[in-house]
Design an enzyme around this catalytic site. Structure first.
Site, PDB file in Angstrom:
ATOM      1  N   ARG A  52       0.899  -1.196   0.128  1.00 49.60           N
ATOM      2  CA  ARG A  52       0.007   0.036   0.143  1.00 49.60           C
ATOM      3  C   ARG A  52       0.788   1.382  -0.091  1.00 49.60           C
ATOM      4  O   ARG A  52       0.621   2.206  -0.750  1.00 49.60           O
ATOM      5  CB  ARG A  52      -0.924  -0.149   1.116  1.00 49.60           C
ATOM      6  CG  ARG A  52      -2.025   1.201   1.139  1.00 49.60           C
ATOM      7  CD  ARG A  52      -3.142   1.068   2.229  1.00 49.60           C
ATOM      8  NE  ARG A  52      -2.663   0.970   3.584  1.00 49.60           N
ATOM      9  CZ  ARG A  52      -3.149   0.959   4.704  1.00 49.60           C
ATOM     10  NH1 ARG A  52      -4.596   0.661   4.571  1.00 49.60           N
ATOM     11  NH2 ARG A  52      -2.514   1.140   6.031  1.00 49.60           N
ATOM     12  N   LYS A 151      -2.405   7.087   1.285  1.00 46.59           N
ATOM     13  CA  LYS A 151      -2.316   7.406   2.594  1.00 46.59           C
ATOM     14  C   LYS A 151      -0.980   8.188   2.617  1.00 46.59           C
ATOM     15  O   LYS A 151      -0.050   8.239   2.856  1.00 46.59           O
ATOM     16  CB  LYS A 151      -1.746   5.932   3.273  1.00 46.59           C
ATOM     17  CG  LYS A 151      -1.953   6.037   4.732  1.00 46.59           C
ATOM     18  CD  LYS A 151      -2.123   4.649   5.464  1.00 46.59           C
ATOM     19  CE  LYS A 151      -1.810   4.831   7.184  1.00 46.59           C
ATOM     20  NZ  LYS A 151      -3.111   5.313   7.521  1.00 46.59           N
ATOM     21  N   GLU A 184     -15.835   6.525   5.753  1.00 47.60           N
ATOM     22  CA  GLU A 184     -15.235   5.931   6.966  1.00 47.60           C
ATOM     23  C   GLU A 184     -14.981   6.802   7.929  1.00 47.60           C
ATOM     24  O   GLU A 184     -15.605   7.864   8.007  1.00 47.60           O
ATOM     25  CB  GLU A 184     -13.663   5.787   6.405  1.00 47.60           C
ATOM     26  CG  GLU A 184     -12.866   6.799   5.908  1.00 47.60           C
ATOM     27  CD  GLU A 184     -11.582   6.334   5.302  1.00 47.60           C
ATOM     28  OE1 GLU A 184     -10.991   5.395   5.613  1.00 47.60           O
ATOM     29  OE2 GLU A 184     -11.085   7.096   4.387  1.00 47.60           O
TER      30      GLU A 184
HETATM   31  N1  PXG Z   1      -8.913   4.831   7.079  1.00 45.48           N
HETATM   32  C1  PXG Z   1      -7.943   6.042   7.370  1.00 45.48           C
HETATM   33  C2  PXG Z   1      -8.215   7.349   6.965  1.00 45.48           C
HETATM   34  C3  PXG Z   1      -7.101   5.510   8.109  1.00 45.48           C
HETATM   35  O1  PXG Z   1      -6.011   6.329   8.140  1.00 45.48           O
HETATM   36  C4  PXG Z   1      -7.573   3.439   8.341  1.00 45.48           C
HETATM   37  C5  PXG Z   1      -8.740   3.782   7.763  1.00 45.48           C
HETATM   38  C6  PXG Z   1      -7.505   1.749   8.500  1.00 45.48           C
HETATM   39  O2  PXG Z   1      -6.657   1.276   7.823  1.00 45.48           O
HETATM   40  P1  PXG Z   1      -5.700   0.214   8.617  1.00 45.48           P
HETATM   41  O3  PXG Z   1      -4.678  -0.399   7.445  1.00 45.48           O
HETATM   42  O4  PXG Z   1      -4.817   0.577   9.714  1.00 45.48           O
HETATM   43  O5  PXG Z   1      -6.521  -1.135   8.838  1.00 45.48           O
HETATM   44  C7  PXG Z   1      -6.590   4.410   8.464  1.00 45.48           C
HETATM   45  C8  PXG Z   1      -5.210   4.041   9.241  1.00 45.48           C
HETATM   46  C9  PXG Z   1      -4.188   7.056  14.636  1.00 45.48           C
HETATM   47  C10 PXG Z   1      -3.891   6.728  13.219  1.00 45.48           C
HETATM   48  O6  PXG Z   1      -3.133   7.097  15.271  1.00 45.48           O
HETATM   49  C11 PXG Z   1      -4.655   5.754  12.503  1.00 45.48           C
HETATM   50  C12 PXG Z   1      -4.563   5.491  11.215  1.00 45.48           C
HETATM   51  C13 PXG Z   1      -3.544   6.345  10.388  1.00 45.48           C
HETATM   52  C14 PXG Z   1      -2.957   7.261  11.190  1.00 45.48           C
HETATM   53  C15 PXG Z   1      -2.986   7.564  12.463  1.00 45.48           C
HETATM   54  O7  PXG Z   1      -5.163   6.703  15.156  1.00 45.48           O
HETATM   55  N2  PXG Z   1      -5.307   4.854  10.515  1.00 45.48           N
END
Ligand code: PXG
Length: 290
Positions: A52, A151, A184
């Protein structure tokens, strides 16, 4: 004791892990990142996270000189250097040092940073009581602007939404797409259950394709549960039997109230409990050995 950080080919103490004020990651949010987790010396879905990261970089035309295998080795080595078995790993690739103008061609080398830190977990009682969330006025970025599938280092869209939730006194925000469909949350994907079927917004509507989301879909299918990736509205969530969020840090976390409406029984549901158990089992022995 401070952490050891990987910075552009070297492992340095965190106090020395510094990037230039001319780095376009800092000046413009020009870069990409990943949040990865290690459990008991195993990095969960490392390959998926690295893939990713490279897809995000490709989408913004950021060329990474390392192979994906080399990047995976950097992540593992950072964990080893910090002697961490359970950790939250932040991998960052920015456009690098340029001048004050926007032009990315002025940035000769991307900055590559890997931080492996101890993880701050959500309070365990939240998994019992569940979250209250609201939909916020800030809409998710449109794909034709900054595509939410990237991301990117620019998280202002998510941060604005999170602030709106905080100001309203709740823990999380649901972001809708421009068309008003549920996308989301600020750092998590969202799921619901209705009549035994699991539903989650389809990626093409404009959201991050969460690694945890994909794992949960796989685990649900293994249990023989039907999973639909589809178009969902607030109405669908108000009338759901269950709701939960997924993310690397949160794993699966239940939602019991949306915009003042209790969801289902108003308590975390059985499908949530079963899948959280499956997930916590799978992270124990799947993954790349540090
Ligand atoms: N949506 C968004 C916008 C994200 O940033 C997720 C979904 C979940 O993705 P994963 O691959 O982790 O299942 C994310 C990722 C935090 C933090 O500190 C969390 C994310 C990114 C940056 C910081 O809570 N989550």
């Amino acid at each position: 004791m401070g952490f050891i950080v990987y910075l552009n080919g070297k492992f340095v103490p965190e106090e020395e892990a510094k990037v230039s004020v001319f780095d376009h990651g800092f000046l413009y949010g020009d870069g990409v990142f990943e949040g990865i987790r290690a459990y008991h010396g195993c990095i969960f879905k490392l390959q998926e996270h690295i893939r990713r990261l490279y897809d995000s970089a490709k989408a913004i035309n950021l060329e990474i000189s390392l192979t994906q295998e080399e990047m995976m080795e950097i992540v593992k080595e950072t964990c080893r250097k910090n002697n961490l078995k359970d950790s939250y790993i932040r991998l960052i690739v920015s456009r690098g040092k340029g001048d004050l103008g926007l032009d990315p061609r002025k940035c000769a080398n991307p900055s590559i940073i890997c931080i492996a830190a101890s993880i701050s977990l959500y309070p365990p009682e939240l998994y019992q009581t569940g979250l209250s969330v609201i939909t916020v006025p800030t809409r998710r970025n449109i794909a034709e602007g900054v595509n939410p599938r990237i991301k990117s280092l620019n998280y202002l869209n998510n941060i604005m939404a999170r602030m709106e939730a905080t100001l309203a006194g709740v823990e999380e925000a649901i972001l809708l797409t421009q068309e008003g469909y549920v996308a989301e949350c600020t750092g998590d994907n969202i799921f619901m259950v209705r009549d035994g079927v699991i539903k989650t917004p389809a990626i093409h509507l404009g959201m991050l394709e969460g690694v945890t989301r994909n794992s949960v879909i796989e685990l649900a299918k293994k249990r023989g549960i039907v999973v639909e990736e589809t178009v969902l509205t607030r109405f669908d969530f108000f009338t759901a039997d269950e709701c939960w969020l997924t993310g690397t840090a949160a794993e699966l976390i239940p939602v019991v109230n949306i915009d003042g409406r209790p969801i289902g029984s108003g308590k975390p549901g059985p499908m949530f409990a079963a899948l959280l158990e499956d997930y916590r089992e799978v992270v124990k022995h799947e993954g790349s050995q540090i």
